[in-house]
Motif scaffolding. Sequence first.
Motif, short mmCIF file in Angstrom:
data_model
loop_
_atom_site.label_atom_id
_atom_site.label_comp_id
_atom_site.label_asym_id
_atom_site.label_seq_id
_atom_site.Cartn_x
_atom_site.Cartn_y
_atom_site.Cartn_z
N ASP A 1 12.90 3.70 5.39
CA ASP A 1 11.67 2.72 5.00
C ASP A 1 13.07 2.29 3.33
OD1 ASP A 1 9.39 2.12 4.23
OD2 ASP A 1 9.35 4.32 2.69
N TRP B 1 1.69 -8.61 5.23
CA TRP B 1 0.53 -7.73 5.27
C TRP B 1 0.86 -7.45 7.29
CZ3 TRP B 1 0.63 -4.92 0.97
CH2 TRP B 1 1.02 -5.90 -0.18
N GLU C 1 1.11 -4.75 8.61
CA GLU C 1 0.55 -3.24 8.97
C GLU C 1 -0.84 -2.95 7.95
OE1 GLU C 1 4.83 -2.13 9.89
OE2 GLU C 1 3.76 -1.28 8.49
N ASP C 2 -1.67 -2.21 8.87
CA ASP C 2 -2.44 -1.77 8.39
C ASP C 2 -2.08 -0.68 6.90
OD1 ASP C 2 -4.87 -0.67 6.98
OD2 ASP C 2 -5.86 0.05 8.59
N LEU C 3 -2.24 -0.83 5.62
CA LEU C 3 -1.99 0.23 4.66
C LEU C 3 -2.04 1.85 4.95
CD1 LEU C 3 -2.89 -2.05 1.57
CD2 LEU C 3 -0.02 -1.22 2.96
N THR C 4 -3.42 2.11 5.74
CA THR C 4 -3.22 3.33 5.64
C THR C 4 -2.65 4.48 7.02
OG1 THR C 4 -5.15 2.44 7.46
CG2 THR C 4 -5.96 3.23 4.81
N ASN D 1 0.02 3.46 7.09
CA ASN D 1 2.03 3.63 6.43
C ASN D 1 1.48 5.25 5.55
OD1 ASN D 1 3.43 1.25 7.16
ND2 ASN D 1 2.42 -0.29 4.91
N THR D 2 0.64 4.77 4.14
CA THR D 2 0.35 6.27 3.94
C THR D 2 0.31 7.44 4.73
OG1 THR D 2 -1.54 4.82 2.50
CG2 THR D 2 -1.21 6.79 1.90
N ASN E 1 6.96 2.89 2.16
CA ASN E 1 5.95 1.73 2.08
C ASN E 1 5.63 1.42 2.99
OD1 ASN E 1 6.90 3.40 -0.44
ND2 ASN E 1 9.27 2.69 -0.30
N TRP E 2 4.43 0.51 2.31
CA TRP E 2 4.22 -1.06 3.12
C TRP E 2 5.65 -1.94 2.96
CZ3 TRP E 2 3.12 0.88 -2.27
CH2 TRP E 2 3.05 -0.22 -3.08
N HIS E 3 4.92 -2.92 3.69
CA HIS E 3 5.98 -4.02 4.38
C HIS E 3 6.31 -4.71 3.27
CE1 HIS E 3 7.70 -6.57 7.16
NE2 HIS E 3 7.38 -7.34 5.98
#
Length: 230
Positions: free
Chosen positions: A45, A164, A166-169, A171-172, A177-179
């Motif tokens: 990450d 973006w 990927e879906d942020l959910t 990643n959570t 971390n988000w892309h």
Amino acid sequence: MLATQTTVYASPLRRVSLALAVTAMASLLQACGTRDGMNTGAIPDDYRTRHPITLNEAEHTIDIPVSSGDSRLTTPAADNIRGFVSSYKGTSTGIVQIQLPSGSPNSAAASRMGKQIRTILTGSGVPAGKIVETVYAAGPQGDAAPIRLSYVAVTAMTGQCGEWPEDLTSNTSKNRNWHNFGCATQNNLAAQIANPMDLVAPRGMTPIDAERRSVVIDGYRNGDNTASAD
């Protein structure tokens, strides 16, 4: 009532098994604590891996606005061109292209400005053989078509930000971390690199100050304090 104490005697084989188990557990804990870059739960990450700074060919441009009634370049426009030449001389030895508009109301004025721009370029150190003049089609209406100066140079840069995939959910839930995380920071860092070759290899050392070194050595031989002042 008397309290009783029970003592357990482990056999030699059992003691060896316990020692091996403790050693294996310590190795696992040590492996979990090892960080290679920025890893979370053994999942890579690292924003530097997702958005690496690389050296690529990039076109550097500057637009010079020209109105149909202009007869000469303004002082700020001439200063901008000199600054553009300074950047060119520090990063490239290739062609400098002057692109003039054709078919626009200011095309005649732009043609006059092109000669002045060529004079500024040569006067600022650009060889005349490195200057190429071309034209591009511009509409008869709309915004004033500018004169564009451009050159190609090796530049430190990263990929495009704002993606973006990927879906942020998701990643959570994975604690990642988000892309797009770190992309703007990497772009800003790349823009601040004056010499892209610094990312490839260090520069050579500058010559020593022989006069200053003689003063310091003489002071050392005489027992003087040669430490730098705070």
